[in-house]
Design an enzyme around this catalytic site. Sequence first.
Site: not given
Ligand code: NAP
Length: 234
Positions: A12-13, A77, A140, A144
């Site tokens: 997702r995401g 993450g 976090y 990062k």
């Molecule tokens: P998200 O919607 O919460 O999705 C997180 C993804 O990571 C999911 O596919 C989840 O899998 C997977 N995941 C979590 N724990 C895991 C593990 N132990 N092993 C393997 N996969 C794991 O997050 P997102 O917002 O798309 O974020 C993606 C990345 O972007 C992350 O690294 C986050 O820190 C970074 N980021 C996000 C934002 C933001 O505002 N959203 C901003 C800056 C950076 P499941 O669905 O199977 O649990």
Amino acid sequence: MSRVVLVTGASRGIGLAIADRFAALGDKVAITYNSTPPSGNHLAVKCDVTNADEVEAAFSKIEGEFGAVEVLVSNAGITKDGLLLRMKEADFTSVVDTNLTGAFRVAKRATAGMVRARAGRIVFVSSVVGLLGQAGQANYAASKAGLVGFARSLARELGSRSITVNVVAPGPVDTDMTRALGDEKLAAFANLVPLGRIATADEIAGVVTFLASADAAYITGAVIPVDGGLGMGH
Ligand code: NAP
């Protein structure tokens, strides 16, 4: 061009948006998930990045189906927010284990094949928070920020093999991770962003696919902000 691409945490995401972009370019895309098997067309493999055996099994499966991974996007993450005085050690170590050591596990495994091929692209998904810091997110932010030093070290180690290693540092993006904060906090975040809004996952994905493209062949060790200007100057 049909490369073998692996995106971790892409059920997702942001990860899923990245996977969709690569697939639209004609690449063979494998994605990993942790808890929720995704629907869709990508080769989806269960892989908890905190578990070295699952990382090994996932790579073996992907190599069996597609061949060696040529483009790795380390995206998986988590957050476990809390102010330092209330943060349990387990909340610190589990976030670092997933976000930073997890990236180490997949990068190390992917790099073996890339060194043999004398080519490869690695992109780590970090965060603006890794550069700016964020109250309540010491775990976090540390994970990062660690990705930056990790990526730049790999860029130096692997450059002679034509492997590029870069970091994308998003600001707030519309995904489950930020939706969990609630509308009020999200609106407050958007107000801090010079562009006045949070990003779509696809806006992050476009930069990741660029870094894996032929046009980015001479970019390595870079940290590319995709944050609407939030982290300007850092
Ligand atoms: P998200 O919607 O919460 O999705 C997180 C993804 O990571 C999911 O596919 C989840 O899998 C997977 N995941 C979590 N724990 C895991 C593990 N132990 N092993 C393997 N996969 C794991 O997050 P997102 O917002 O798309 O974020 C993606 C990345 O972007 C992350 O690294 C986050 O820190 C970074 N980021 C996000 C934002 C933001 O505002 N959203 C901003 C800056 C950076 P499941 O669905 O199977 O649990």
